[in-house]
Design a protein around this motif. Structure first.
Motif: not given
Length: 375
Positions: A218-224
Motif C-alpha cells: 500500500l505504501e508503494q502504490s499510495g493506497d490506504v
C-alpha cells in the motif's frame, strides 16, 4: 632443450573464501518505497474540528524514511493516510534536524483533504465499490471524504477479489505486496488436493507477516485500503466465505488474517449479527452477484469474452465485483473444479500457457483491471 621463463616476483593465489565469509562482509541492502506514509487508527489523534495529528520518534522507520530519503523540513508536506480511511496531505510541524537528530516527527492534516498536486491527479485510488451499511452507501469513515472523488451511479470500476489455493510459502510471501499495490479487494486462501498441509503453518500465512507485507504494498502504490484476507481451511466452505451462498461458514473453517486492520469489518459484523442470512450476505462484500471466473488453461472462453457486460462495457450497471479463482501449481482436481463450476464459476483461459501461481495472479488481476478500466 626446453626454455623456462621465470620472473623475479612470485604471486601467491588468493585464499578461497566461503560464501558465509562474503555474506558477512557484504552489507544487506533493504529498500522500502513509501509513496504514502500510513498509520493505524490507534496511532493518530483526532480532534473535534477534523484535525488529525501524529508524532513519531526519530527511531521510527517512517520518520527515518521522511528524514533520510524524502529530506523533509519543517513546513513541507507529506502524503499520508490512515489504514482503511481517507488519504490526506499532511503538514510537517516538527522534524529531526542535524542539530537535533533525536527530535520527533510531528504531522498534522485535515481528515480527508488531499492537495491537488500532479501526483494526486495521476492516482485514482478512490475507485473502490462502497459497502452498504444501514441503508447508506458510504464505504468510508466520516463525511470529510466528500471532497475526494468517490463513486456515482455511473461509476464503471470493478472490485477484484482473489480465491487462491495456498501456494508455496515463499511464493505467497512475495505475492502480498503486489496484490495490495494493485488494489485487490479481498483474498480468500483455501485448501486443495495438491496443497501441502504444512503450508498452513508457514510464516507466510501468519497475521503479522500478512499485515506487514500488505502495508508495504500500500505504501508503494499510495493506497490506504487493506485487502481483506481470509484463510479457509476446508475447501467446501470457500463458497460460503465468498458470500455467494447465503450461508455462514463454520467458525473453525475460517480465520481472518487482517481483522486487526479492518475496524469497519468488525463494526459491520456487530451491526448485522442479528440480521437475516440474506441481509448478511448482501452486506458482506458487494451489492450485486459477483462475476466468478476460474482460471483453467485450455478453457474455451477467453477473459475478454467472459468480461463482456462488466466495467466500462456496462456503463455502471453490470457486476461491481469479479472473483478470480486460481488453483495450486498442480492445478485444481476434477472434483474441486466441478464444485467451483456448480457454485457459479466460469472457466476462462489467459492463453494456453500454464503459468506459475505468482505470474498468474498478477497477470489475471492486471488483465481484468485493464479490460474493465478499473485502475
Amino acid at each position: 632443450m626446453r626454455a623456462v621463463l621465470t620472473t623475479g616476483v612470485g604471486f601467491a593465489a588468493p585464499p578461497r573464501r566461503s560464501r558465509a565469509f562474503h555474506a558477512r562482509r557484504t552489507p544487506r541492502l533493504s529498500v522500502t518505497c513509501r509513496n504514502r506514509i500510513l498509520f493505524r487508527e490507534g496511532e493518530v489523534q483526532r480532534g473535534d474540528d477534523g484535525d488529525v495529528s501524529v508524532s513519531l520518534s526519530s527511531a521510527d522507520p517512517r520518520a527515518v524514511h521522511a528524514r533520510d530519503v524524502l529530506k523533509v523540513c519543517k513546513g513541507d508536506t507529506l502524503r499520508v493516510g490512515v489504514l482503511n480511511d481517507a488519504p490526506a496531505t499532511a503538514n510537517v510541524h516538527t522534524c529531526p534536524t542535524d542539530a537535533d537528530p533525536s527530535g520527533d516527527l510531528t504531522l498534522r492534516w485535515r481528515a480527508g483533504e488531499e492537495r491537488d498536486d500532479p501526483d494526486t491527479a495521476r492516482r485514482a485510488l478512490s475507485s473502490r465499490a462502497p459497502r452498504v451499511l444501514g441503508g447508506a452507501a458510504d464505504g468510508f469513515r466520516g463525511a470529510a471524504y466528500d471532497g475526494i472523488a468517490k463513486h456515482t451511479h455511473h461509476d464503471t470500476s470493478v472490485r477484484i477479489d482473489l480465491l487462491l489455493a495456498v501456494p508455496r510459502p515463499k511464493v505467497l510471501k512475495r505475492l502480498w505486496a503486489p496484490l495490495a499495490s494493485m488494489g485487490v479487494g479481498a483474498v480468500y486462501l483455501t485448501n486443495a488436493a495438491r496443497v501441502e498441509k504444512c503450508y498452513f503453518d508457514a510464516s507466510s500465512v501468519a497475521a503479522d507477516t500478512v499485515e506487514r507485507e500488505l502495508i508495504r504494498g500500500l505504501e508503494q502504490s499510495g493506497d490506504v485500503f487493506v485487502p481483506r484476507v481470509t484463510l479457509v481451511k476446508r475447501f467446501p466452505a470457500v463458497l460460503d466465505a465468498i458470500g455467494v451462498t447465503g450461508r455462514e461458514p463454520r467458525r473453525e473453517s475460517v480465520r481472518a488474517l487482517t481483522a486487526s486492520l479492518d475496524e469497519a469489518t468488525k463494526d459491520e459484523s456487530a451491526a448485522t449479527s442479528s440480521a437475516p442470512a440474506e441481509t448478511r450476505r448482501l452486506l458482506a462484500d458487494d451489492l450485486d452477484t459477483p462475476l466468478m471466473l476460474v482460471a483453467q488453461p485450455g478453457a474455451s472462453a477467453t477473459l475478454r469474452r467472459a468480461l463482456r457486460g462488466a466495467g466500462a462495457d456496462a456503463w455502471g450497471y453490470g457486476p461491481k465485483r469479479v472473483v478470480l479463482a486460481i488453483g495450486p501449481e498442480g492445478g485444481w482436481s476434477d472434483h474441486e473444479l466441478s464444485v467451483l463450476t456448480e457454485g457459479g464459476f466460469q472457466e476462462v483461459a489467459l492463453g494456453n500457457r500454464t503459468l506459475a501461481t505468482d505470474v498468474a495472479c498478477v497477470a489475471l488481476v492486471a488483465a481484468v483491471k485493464e479490460r474493465t478500466e478499473s485502475w
